[in-house]
Design a protein around this motif. Structure first.
Motif, PDB file in Angstrom:
ATOM      1  N   VAL A  84       0.824  -1.210   0.000  1.00 52.22           N
ATOM      2  CA  VAL A  84       0.000   0.000   0.000  1.00 52.22           C
ATOM      3  C   VAL A  84       0.858   1.260   0.000  1.00 52.22           C
ATOM      4  O   VAL A  84       0.634   2.196  -0.786  1.00 52.22           O
ATOM      5  CB  VAL A  84      -0.958   0.000   1.211  1.00 52.22           C
ATOM      6  N   LYS A  85       1.877   1.303   0.855  1.00 53.45           N
ATOM      7  CA  LYS A  85       2.681   2.524   0.978  1.00 53.45           C
ATOM      8  C   LYS A  85       3.439   2.833  -0.307  1.00 53.45           C
ATOM      9  O   LYS A  85       3.471   3.976  -0.764  1.00 53.45           O
ATOM     10  CB  LYS A  85       3.646   2.394   2.158  1.00 53.45           C
ATOM     11  N   ALA A  86       4.068   1.814  -0.892  1.00 56.90           N
ATOM     12  CA  ALA A  86       4.824   2.039  -2.127  1.00 56.90           C
ATOM     13  C   ALA A  86       3.888   2.369  -3.283  1.00 56.90           C
ATOM     14  O   ALA A  86       4.206   3.202  -4.139  1.00 56.90           O
ATOM     15  CB  ALA A  86       5.666   0.815  -2.464  1.00 56.90           C
ATOM     16  N   THR A  87       2.711   1.729  -3.314  1.00 55.80           N
ATOM     17  CA  THR A  87       1.741   2.003  -4.382  1.00 55.80           C
ATOM     18  C   THR A  87       1.265   3.446  -4.306  1.00 55.80           C
ATOM     19  O   THR A  87       1.204   4.146  -5.336  1.00 55.80           O
ATOM     20  CB  THR A  87       0.543   1.036  -4.282  1.00 55.80           C
ATOM     21  N   GLU A  88       0.929   3.912  -3.118  1.00 63.72           N
ATOM     22  CA  GLU A  88       0.492   5.303  -2.954  1.00 63.72           C
ATOM     23  C   GLU A  88       1.598   6.271  -3.375  1.00 63.72           C
ATOM     24  O   GLU A  88       1.341   7.278  -4.051  1.00 63.72           O
ATOM     25  CB  GLU A  88       0.094   5.557  -1.496  1.00 63.72           C
ATOM     26  N   HIS A  89       2.828   5.957  -2.990  1.00 66.14           N
ATOM     27  CA  HIS A  89       3.963   6.814  -3.359  1.00 66.14           C
ATOM     28  C   HIS A  89       4.137   6.871  -4.875  1.00 66.14           C
ATOM     29  O   HIS A  89       4.313   7.955  -5.454  1.00 66.14           O
ATOM     30  CB  HIS A  89       5.237   6.287  -2.707  1.00 66.14           C
TER      31      HIS A  89
END
Length: 349
Positions: free
Chosen positions: A98-103
């Motif tokens: 989730v974090k890398a995708t949002e970034h």
């Protein structure tokens, strides 16, 4: 990229100075020709070495399972919310997290706006740039030569390809001119010593082993032997274990402490081998082993057998431990140094 002590090449023999020719007899003056500007061809772009090009082809093929579902997002005709929603789903399915995708989505939208791109196919190239920039901090060379021997402790769960990766890493080091000593400190698994001995034989290197010996004692003996024999590298193969097995994780800490007794500066590298097939579980392993051992680098294997290669982005965002090597095959040469841009471009090829 490795750094080794190398002998300086011999200096080229001195070139004798040319003997000046005798001056010609004076004659009638001749008009000097017009001076023409020198024509200098621009230097050609350096081509990738053949072995690296072959590796890049393997990497593209190996990442196809992960990248194909992401690349298909850009086959439409419009850049709209639907495209970004499809991309978000594809990244999450590739275990990007989730974090890398949002970034990546935020970074990509910014790049699209700044470049005024209107072609979805061009957006794919911008995503490759975003991924390359995210992964760039993980690209770091394994440096050998600052310590002699350089002691490398290798950990990983059973089945991750740890012992095989040690064999491939030994090949890399030997090809670069380093002398290697292996330590068979995986004494819990019956076939581990025999497997490592096979790799030692293939690479023509020495191995320190004890039948049923204490892993820490084997590690101590190997580091001591490496110092006495003047080896460049000592590779310590530790027992595979799950991070939830606390007593076995404590055994790893013990090995690290005992290695420090044999050499106060060691271990100089603590590597974790992770299986790319395990996706988000690989990130969990990185976090657990890093807390226990303070990892200095990762080796990611089996990326050719998974659609979850996006976990590399998750690692970059949530636990940015350098990735020294990635593997996309079973052969000795199927382990190569990690390059962020190569990975990003191969992923979206």
């Amino acid at each position: 990229m490795f750094s080794f002590f190398r002998k300086k090449p011999p200096a080229p023999p001195p070139v004798p100075e040319p003997v000046p020719a005798a001056a010609p007899a004076p004659s009638a003056p001749v008009a000097a020709p017009a001076t023409l500007p020198a024509v200098v061809s621009p230097p050609a772009a350096p081509a990738a070495p053949p072995e690296r090009k072959g590796w890049l082809d393997k990497l593209k093929a190996g990442l196809r399972k992960t990248g194909s579902s992401i690349a298909t997002v850009f086959t439409g005709t419009q850049i709209d919310d639907a495209l970004y929603e499809e991309l978000e789903a594809a990244l999450l399915m590739a275990d990007t997290g989730v974090k890398a995708t949002e970034h990546l989505l935020a970074d990509l939208k910014k790049r699209v706006k700044e470049s005024k791109t209107t072609d979805p196919a061009a957006v794919k190239g911008l995503l490759a740039d975003a991924i390359a920039d995210l992964l760039a901090p993980l690209q770091k060379p394994l440096v050998i030569g600052e310590h002699k021997p350089t002691v490398i402790m290798v950990a990983g769960v059973n089945g991750a390809g740890k012992t095989t990766s040690i064999g491939k890493l030994t090949r890399h080091l030997a090809n670069e001119g380093a002398s290697v000593l292996l330590a068979a400190a995986d004494t819990f698994r019956a076939a581990a010593r025999e497997q490592l001995a096979v790799w030692a034989d293939r690479n023509t290197v020495e191995i320190v082993t004890q039948e049923g010996g204490d892993p820490a004692a084997v590690s101590f003996d190997a580091v001591s032997a490496g110092k006495a024999r003047g080896r460049d590298v000592v590779l310590v193969d530790t027992a595979g274990r799950l991070p939830t097995q606390l007593h076995l994780m404590e055994e790893l800490r013990k090995i690290k402490r005992v290695v420090q007794k044999a050499d106060g500066t060691a271990p100089h590298e603590v590597l974790l081998v992770i299986d790319g097939n395990t996706g988000q579980n690989a990130l969990t392993q990185v976090k657990a082993f890093d807390e226990a051992l303070q990892l200095t680098g990762l080796v990611i294997t089996k990326l050719d057998g998974t659609a979850k290669g996006g976990v590399v982005c998750a690692i970059a965002r949530e636990r940015p431990v350098p990735i020294y090597f990635i593997g996309v095959g079973e052969k000795l040469e199927d382990l190569e140094t990690f390059n962020a841009r190569e990975f990003a471009q191969a992923l979206l090829n």
